[in-house]
Design a protein around this motif. Structure first.
Motif: not given
Length: 348
Positions: A291-314
């Protein structure tokens, strides 16, 4: 008799005073159940997991360090201590622009990766200390470095499940880098922000149901009910689907098991690093049944990412207040109308 009594009282008072002075020179700081340090007389003692380190006063603060885990770079950047770094491993996973500039200028050396470190280069750099997570399979490498007089410090911050305790590692780095006051000030600011945001989240009348992580192959790895993700959800006033679970590690489930728990899910967070919902569906057609895929909202961890680096993990490892703010913005957008997400991004 009176003079003798007065002399005795004075003697005892002197001893008591000396004891108090001796005790006052000892400062013990508990970061978490895993890490604590004590500054006593001429010795700085650090206990990290099963490891204990004693440093003489003339050994710290460190002037030259090597970092073998990108997640620790967040503490370095927060303290503006990049100039202390002389070597890193797997630089492609490091987000910090300043670190990459220093690499380009040759001020920082690439010392290998998690498959194989360049031990000869590390030894030639003569660092005061190396910071890394402990990996049992690298015991021979660690011993070789120690045999060459290099101090290897194991810090497993990734095992911390309470967001502010993970942030508190900045106080330890501050102590080791001679930036005590700056580190303490940074921690207090983040702690204050975090607690104010936590209180703000409770003002929402809604408590939406939350799903987290994604499937790998035929297994869905959900954060246990006592993991850092679960703690963030609670502090952001969300209702996590595994809230009654007591694990501090990932819980494995089949799609069918997750499907049975997900009927009321409104937000799906930490859903990997996908570029679109279409991409997710191509990877796993079963997602389309949620249901969440069709009616809800999905969030990924790419707000501050570039190539293989991701500031969420930094930087996100240190800035628990900003991570919490992202989750509150997702679960209760009305509470933070003007805030733009830092580490998260809604999947379209």
């Amino acid at each position: 008799m009176k003079p003798r009594i007065l002399i005795l009282i004075a003697f005892l008072s002197l001893i008591s005073c000396k004891r108090e002075q001796k005790n006052s020179s000892s400062q013990s700081v508990s970061i978490s159940k895993l890490v604590r340090y004590e500054d006593q007389n001429n010795i700085f003692r650090l206990k990290s997991g099963n490891f204990t380190y004693d440093f003489k006063k003339n050994q710290i603060p460190f002037k030259k360090i090597i970092i073998l885990n990108a997640s620790m770079m967040g503490y370095i950047s927060e303290l503006n201590a990049e100039n202390l770094v002389i070597g890193v491993s797997s630089p492609e996973y490091i987000y910090s622009e300043r670190i990459h500039n220093l690499l380009l200028r040759g001020k920082i050396q690439n010392v290998g990766n998690e498959q194989k470190y360049d031990v000869e280069k590390i030894i030639s750099l003569k660092p005061d200390a190396i910071f890394t997570n402990y990996i049992a399979s690298f015991d021979n490498t660690y011993q070789l470095l120690k045999n060459n007089g290099i101090q290897v410090i194991f810090l497993d911050e990734y095992m911390e499940q309470k967001p502010l305790e993970k942030t508190a590692y900045i106080k330890l780095f501050g102590k080791l880098f001679g930036k005590d006051k700056q580190a303490e000030s940074k921690y207090q600011d983040i702690e204050k922000n975090y607690n104010e945001l936590k209180a703000l989240a409770l003002k929402s009348k809604e408590k939406p149901t939350i799903l987290a992580n994604e499937m790998y192959g035929s297994v869905w790895y959900l954060p246990g009910g006592k993991t850092s993700v679960a703690n963030y959800i609670v502090d952001a006033n969300g209702d996590y689907v595994l809230k009654n679970n007591s694990d501090e590690k990932a819980v494995t489930m089949s799609f069918e098991e997750v499907f049975a728990k997900s009927d009321d899910v409104k937000y799906w967070i930490n859903a990997g690093n996908h570029m679109s919902k279409k991409e997710m569906l191509n990877m796993n057609p079963y997602y389309g049944k949620l249901n969440v895929f069709n009616k809800g909202k999905i969030y990924v961890l790419t707000g501050k990412a570039k190539e293989k680096a991701n500031d969420f993990f930094e930087s996100g490892v240190v800035r628990s207040d900003l991570v919490l703010k992202d989750y509150i913005k997702i679960f209760h957008p009305e509470l933070l109308p003007d805030y733009q997400l830092t580490y998260m991004k809604e999947l379209q």
